[in-house]
Design an enzyme around this catalytic site. Structure first.
Site, short mmCIF file in Angstrom:
data_model
loop_
_atom_site.label_atom_id
_atom_site.label_comp_id
_atom_site.label_asym_id
_atom_site.label_seq_id
_atom_site.Cartn_x
_atom_site.Cartn_y
_atom_site.Cartn_z
N TRP A 204 -4.72 -6.00 -1.46
CA TRP A 204 -4.58 -4.83 -0.58
C TRP A 204 -3.58 -3.78 -1.09
O TRP A 204 -2.74 -3.34 -0.32
CB TRP A 204 -4.14 -5.24 0.84
CG TRP A 204 -5.05 -6.13 1.62
CD1 TRP A 204 -4.75 -7.38 2.06
CD2 TRP A 204 -6.35 -5.82 2.10
NE1 TRP A 204 -5.80 -7.88 2.77
CE2 TRP A 204 -6.80 -6.95 2.82
CE3 TRP A 204 -7.21 -4.72 1.99
CZ2 TRP A 204 -8.06 -7.00 3.42
CZ3 TRP A 204 -8.45 -4.76 2.59
CH2 TRP A 204 -8.86 -5.89 3.29
N GLU B 141 1.60 -1.94 7.46
CA GLU B 141 3.07 -2.02 7.63
C GLU B 141 3.45 -2.97 8.76
O GLU B 141 4.43 -2.76 9.46
CB GLU B 141 3.75 -0.66 7.89
CG GLU B 141 3.27 0.53 7.13
CD GLU B 141 3.53 0.50 5.64
OE1 GLU B 141 3.59 -0.62 5.08
OE2 GLU B 141 3.61 1.56 5.03
#
Ligand SMILES: Cc1cc2nc3c(=O)[nH]c(=O)nc-3n(C[C@H](O)[C@H](O)[C@H](O)COP(=O)(O)OP(=O)(O)OC[C@H]3O[C@@H](n4cnc5c(N)ncnc54)[C@H](O)[C@@H]3O)c2cc1C
Length: 397
Positions: free
Chosen positions: A161, A377
């Site tokens: 990712w 995040e």
């Protein structure tokens, strides 16, 4: 000019740069985003203009050729860019985190080496913690670097990712090293890996396999990264501080959370703009749907969510700029803004009726982009962990 999401107390420069970015978004991004997104095409022309505008160096200190602006200025610019197309804000997001970590934790030599090139967008940053088996549980990282007798390291393992994995040239990557510490997160080290753009084996022992096909957030590349005997030097360690990688990356993620809130605000504002316009154009039962109270109330709810998210995002950015600890504020802003963004895009989609399901209408893209903000995040659950741990410590009886 939208009347929502206004920010009081901005300087003349902040007002000016935001107006410039807003004009750029309206003229260059919104008219082209849909086509580029559907074709999954990298927005090169837009990125080139962002370089010219100095957006890659927004928060880089002036002594390294940047604009030396605050986190607030940066976040407000990101909000504007995401209003146009979330992927465009993604192009500068990882770059901004890496530049921030270098500014905070790099050695003088590392700052001199990278920041001037990063300020003009010539060197472009990516940020890599996640692996195939882990994302939230960062301390469980398996990729490792083994120190050799000459002080260099050999890196092996698989990362997952990487936003901008193929288009970046400098990756801040967190791997395990053996520092002999008893806590797992103290045995993690951040490396600065310079590489060419592109896919395949781009450097000996470093492969970027290709783009991961995603639900949304298209146009920009998200990739894996495989180390197979890659050799890094001792001065590639961020701050030349082995074992400090976890803390350095968490510092980066904290400003990244403000940035993700700003993106959620931008996507939410656009979803509201589309809904409020459509609701006045579409007629049912002899009147615009905005005149049905059920729809008008939805608009009121959406606007309130957009406004609340914006205020929390601005608060978290200002707190960080003031030098105060902002982990709770950033976690709250990220949590609230991303959840509200998902709700507001869903409400806007419903107001569009059947047309919301058509690829001709912008809202379908926003519906596919918004879910990523719940994950990137740190997921909402991870934000709630951070917030509740701090609150229970502060309110201990
Ligand atoms: C498009 C995209 C781009 C990305 N870009 C980057 C990048 O540039 N760099 C990078 O390093 N990573 C990147 N990521 C990875 C992202 O940060 C992770 O996906 C995210 O942190 C979640 O990790 P995971 O997918 O492994 O989910 P997991 O950690 O496996 O979590 C699965 C589920 O369990 C929940 N969960 C996990 N632990 C707990 C707990 N303790 N309590 C309660 N619930 C829990 C989670 O909230 C989630 O719902 C990207 C991801 C995507 C989709």
């Amino acid at each position: 000019m939208t009347r929502l999401a206004q920010t009081l107390g901005l300087s003349e420069f902040q007002t000016e740069i935001l107006a410039t970015v807003r004009r750029f978004v309206d003229k260059e991004i919104i008219p082209t985003a849909q086509e580029l997104e559907h074709a999954d095409t990298y927005p090169q022309a837009i990125v080139d203009q962002m370089k010219e505008m100095g957006l890659f160096g927004l928060m880089i200190p002036e002594e390294y050729g940047g604009l030396g602006e605050s986190l607030l200025t940066y976040a407000l610019c990101v909000e504007e860019l995401a209003r146009g197309w979330m992927s465009v804000s993604g192009v500068i997001n990882t770059h901004f985190i890496v530049a921030y970590m270098l500014r905070q934790h790099g050695t003088d030599a590392q700052k001199q080496r990278y920041l001037p090139r990063m300020a003009i967008g010539e060197t472009r940053g990516a940020f890599s913690m996640s692996e195939p088996e882990l994302g939230s549980d960062v301390a469980a990282i398996r990729s490792r670097a083994v120190r050799k007798a000459d002080g260099s390291y050999t890196l092996d393992g698989q990362k997952m990712w990487l936003t901008n994995g193929g288009s970046s040239t400098l990756v801040a990557v967190l791997v395990r090293t053996d520092e002999g510490a008893d806590k797992p997160h103290r045995n993690l080290t951040a490396f600065l890996i310079e590489k060419p753009t592109g896919f395949g084996e781009v450097a000996p022992g470093l492969t970027i396999p290709g783009k991961i096909d995603k639900l949304g957030y298209k146009g920009i590349d998200t990739t894996e990264l495989i180390f197979d005997g890659y050799v890094a030097q001792a001065d590639d360690v961020l701050g030349e501080a082995p074992g400090q990688g976890f803390f350095q990356m968490m510092d980066g993620i904290e400003v990244g959370r403000v940035n993700v809130s700003a993106r959620a605000c931008g996507v939410g504002i656009r979803a509201f703009e589309l809904a409020v316009r459509y609701a006045q154009q579409r007629e049912t039962f002899g009147k615009p749907i905005a005149d049905h109270q059920a729809i008008a109330f939805q608009l009121a709810e959406m606007a309130t969510k957009v406004e609340a998210a914006h205020l929390m995002m601005v608060n978290a950015a200002r707190l960080k700029d003031s030098g105060e600890r902002n982990d709770v504020a950033a976690g709250m802003a990220k949590y609230l803004a991303s959840e509200f963004c998902a709700e507001v895009t869903q409400q806007s989609f419903r107001i569009h009726g059947g047309y919301g399901y058509s690829k001709e209408y912008e809202i379908e893209r926003l519906m596919r982009d918004a879910p990523f903000l719940l994950i990137g995040e740190g997921t909402s659950e991870i934000q709630k962990n951070i917030i509740s741990k701090r609150l229970l410590a502060d309110y201990r009886i």
